[in-house]
Motif scaffolding. Structure first.
Motif: not given
Length: 474
Positions: A387-388, A266-268, A375-383, A256-261
């Motif tokens: 974690r995001v 997401l990260i900014w 915006s963070v939720q919509l930019a994230t893969d549902p799975a 999850g951390l790698r995905y956000v980074a």
């Protein structure tokens, strides 16, 4: 249904992540990402501000949340008053607050892993029951006359531990009820719901504490969790949008951390939420200091300033509910204006102007919060969404034990005006910095648009030669 910062009646698609409303002209393979980055045009859908309430499951969720949110605000006021009456110490009140937020800072990411693995409706039934039992336990101790301050500390910590799982689960469950198309609207209505309860709960708590004591406020709070539990049980599970859940496996937290980074969308925004949540949202410290030290007024004035911010917050949430997509410029612009308004309020010598500024500060704080959340939720893969969102809530809520003491020390040492201005300066500087990074990451440049006689600043794609030069200097 306690909250932290949060559609239509058509049949649910098999994969709601594929049903986001994105124009055909928007490039890119991930529709949710296009919505989050603001490339889609602004607009409104049928149903307007309250369109998510057309969904029966969400109506049940929102009704239960309104009742339990009111109880939660009552309990917060009663809890602070109880600790103060038991100890006579403001430091003890601060310890209670820190204990309630500390678990999110320490364990928040693990709550997201649980939210991604397990059925969210079932998890919420467990967490809401646990929160209600905590309220009833504190009520029993207080009404029986056996309560001690360590009891309050322990229950505050237990509430924080339950919130570690409840918060990300509740955030992502909204998408299961309304789908990505109306996620932003539902998040906005959640915020309006919470802030509306903020207008009612403290007032009712004040009357109860004066008339019969804090114990009855705790009892009502504990019983209020019955409303979201009943709402969850009454939901039609066949009408929930199917969302992919992460299988059990090792390394999911690091994943999850790698995905956000690795995702600038997401990260900014999460970095910006961290700065503003830690340094810009310390209103109890600033407003109490302004009411007492600057304007030499009493607790009534402090209550008035909080009410004005709540009015602005409700207004901001309802305005955000009318917008269909979350644009980058809205996210950064709201954060920038929020910081600037805090600095202006810190400098104003007039009480009436200071009080009036609380309303737009509330508007832009909720506009920023809702835009960042959706915006963070919509930019994230549902799975990965649990974690995001746990990381999102960890940096937003978990920054309180860090930023609160720092801002409090600065306010005590240098005065209320310096403390308030410093919080606004950090917020505005973070917004400007993140805005420039997002513009650069998106391969955009600023352009002054003079069409239709209304000059405005817009962002347009860089020319190919500009992109090559940018890549060479990166």
């Amino acid at each position: 249904m306690s909250t932290g910062p949060g559609a239509d009646s058509a049949p649910a698609p098999k994969n709601p992540a594929d049903s986001a409303s994105v124009p055909a002209s928007v490039p890119g393979p991930v529709p949710d990402r296009a919505v989050a980055t603001g490339d889609a045009p602004q607009g409104r859908t049928k149903g307007g501000t309250f369109r998510s309430l057309k969904v029966r499951n969400y109506r049940l969720f929102a009704t239960g949340a309104m009742i339990s949110n009111t109880g939660t605000w009552m309990s917060r006021i009663a809890q602070d008053w109880l600790v103060l009456s038991l100890t006579g110490s403001s430091t003890a009140v601060g310890i209670t607050t820190a204990l309630q937020f500390l678990p999110m800072l320490l364990f928040g990411l693990y709550g997201g892993v649980i939210a991604d693995r397990c059925p969210r409706r079932r998890l919420l039934l467990i967490t809401q029951t646990a929160l209600g039992l905590c309220g009833l336990a504190l009520a029993a101790l207080t009404l029986s006359g056996h309560v001690q301050v360590w009891h309050v500390y322990l229950i505050a910590f237990l509430l924080g531990m339950v919130t570690v799982v409840d918060n990300p689960t509740r955030q992502v469950f909204v998408n299961e009820m309304v789908g990505p198309k109306d996620l932003r609207n539902a998040v906005s209505l959640n915020s309006a719901n919470f802030q509306s309860a903020r207008l009612v709960g403290p007032a009712v708590a004040g009357v109860l504490i004066t008339a019969v004591g804090s114990g009855w406020a705790f009892l009502i709070n504990g019983l209020s969790f019955g409303a979201p539990i009943i709402g969850l049980l009454m939901m039609r599970t066949s009408e929930l949008h199917t969302v992919k859940r992460a299988p059990r496996g090792k390394g999911q937290l690091r994943e999850g951390l790698r995905y956000v980074a690795g995702n600038p969308d997401l990260i900014w925004p999460i970095v910006l939420v961290g700065f503003i949540g830690t340094f810009g949202f310390n209103f109890p410290i600033w407003l109490s200091a302004f009411a007492d030290d600057v304007f030499h007024a009493g607790p009534g004035t402090y209550g008035l300033l909080n009410t004005l911010i709540a009015i602005g917050s409700v207004t901001g949430a309802l305005l955000a509910a009318r917008r269909v997509v979350a644009r980058r410029r809205l996210l950064v612009g709201a954060a920038l204006l929020f910081g600037v308004l805090e600095m202006v309020a810190a400098a104003t010598p007039y009480f009436w102007l200071f009080a009036a500024l609380m309303v737009p500060i509330g508007i832009f704080s909720l506009t920023f919060n809702v835009t960042a959340n959706s915006s963070v939720q919509l930019a994230t893969d549902p799975a990965m969404r649990g974690r995001v969102m746990s990381l999102f809530m960890m940096v937003f809520v978990g920054g309180t034990p860090i930023g609160g003491p720092l801002v409090g020390w600065l306010t005590d040492t240098c005065g209320a005006r310096i403390g308030f201005a410093a919080g606004g300066l950090v917020s505005a500087a973070a917004a400007a910095g993140v805005g420039l990074i997002l513009v650069r990451a998106g391969g955009l440049r600023m352009k002054l648009d003079l069409r239709r006689g209304h000059p405005r600043v817009v962002f347009v794609p860089r020319a190919p030669e500009d992109r090559k030069q940018l890549a060479a200097t990166a």
